[in-house]
Design an enzyme around this catalytic site. Sequence first.
Site, PDB file in Angstrom:
ATOM      1  N   ASP A   1       9.916  -7.869   1.616  1.00 20.05           N
ATOM      2  CA  ASP A   1       9.227  -7.318   0.520  1.00 20.05           C
ATOM      3  C   ASP A   1       9.283  -8.231  -0.659  1.00 20.05           C
ATOM      4  O   ASP A   1      10.093  -9.048  -0.551  1.00 20.05           O
ATOM      5  CB  ASP A   1      10.117  -6.075   0.309  1.00 20.05           C
ATOM      6  CG  ASP A   1       9.215  -5.178  -0.513  1.00 20.05           C
ATOM      7  OD1 ASP A   1       7.948  -5.285  -0.815  1.00 20.05           O
ATOM      8  OD2 ASP A   1       9.731  -3.948  -1.107  1.00 20.05           O
TER       9      ASP A   1
ATOM     10  N   ASN B   1       0.322   0.655   5.084  1.00 17.35           N
ATOM     11  CA  ASN B   1      -0.333  -0.344   4.135  1.00 17.35           C
ATOM     12  C   ASN B   1      -2.078  -0.461   4.130  1.00 17.35           C
ATOM     13  O   ASN B   1      -2.594  -1.003   3.745  1.00 17.35           O
ATOM     14  CB  ASN B   1       0.129  -1.928   4.577  1.00 17.35           C
ATOM     15  CG  ASN B   1       1.458  -2.020   4.221  1.00 17.35           C
ATOM     16  OD1 ASN B   1       2.081  -2.856   4.956  1.00 17.35           O
ATOM     17  ND2 ASN B   1       1.847  -1.584   3.188  1.00 17.35           N
TER      18      ASN B   1
END
Length: 230
Positions: A10, A58
């Site tokens: 991330d 996503n």
Amino acid sequence: MVNHLAIIMDGNGRWAEKRGLGRSEGHRAGAKQISTVVDAARKAGIKYLTVYAFSTENWKRPIAEVTALMELIREFSESKLEDMMKNNIRLRTIGRTDDLPLPARKSLLKSIEATAGNTGFTLNIALSYGGRAELVDAVNKLLKERKSSAAVTEEEFRQYLYAPDIPDPDLMIRTGGEMRISNFLLWELSYAELYVTDTLWPDFDEAALNKALESFAGRDRRFGGLNKKK
Ligand code: FPP
């Protein structure tokens, strides 16, 4: 000793923002970092690395960002093939990879097939992956394939997951500072040690990995029991 390391990569967006770049540039830097961490992990004696590259959630990101990520994945599997062959690295994927665009799928498949006999290290990329999706896919596979209606054991259920032969992760690292699992490896992380660092993924280098491994070495893993197992 870490045999299987899992990573939530991330912070690519924030890394790019800090430099006045677009988010896709952050992902590009993040893709490069995978190779750095593969090398560092091999040096540290790790055998399996699972990286969370694209989640089932996503797909909700802007189309331009999704397209850029898919192109990076295609590029990565193609450009790293020679290096993976040279270094005895096997490439695998977990997730609903049928949802990926054809160019990415084709190039992944080519590298997965070419490296299938490699035994030194496994790079496992989670793509269109969700932990809940994996469990639901496992149940549906079981319903379709299983003849008996006898009670299912944990060992048997495991056989229906995406990569039943890969041992569970010992350590899960999340970069970018968030204290969340984000639908990653829900079954497999049951007994993993967790390590969260504020370092953003494109900055996560060999020194950062070794720091995480040192932290792991100091943990007392009990697997629910009282005895010390290391
Ligand atoms: C999270 O950062 C990262 C992702 C959603 C994608 C991870 C992908 C890569 C590292 C590169 C492509 C992968 C391969 C296998 C070549 P974020 O965008 O959520 O960052 P932020 O939290 O700072 O916004």
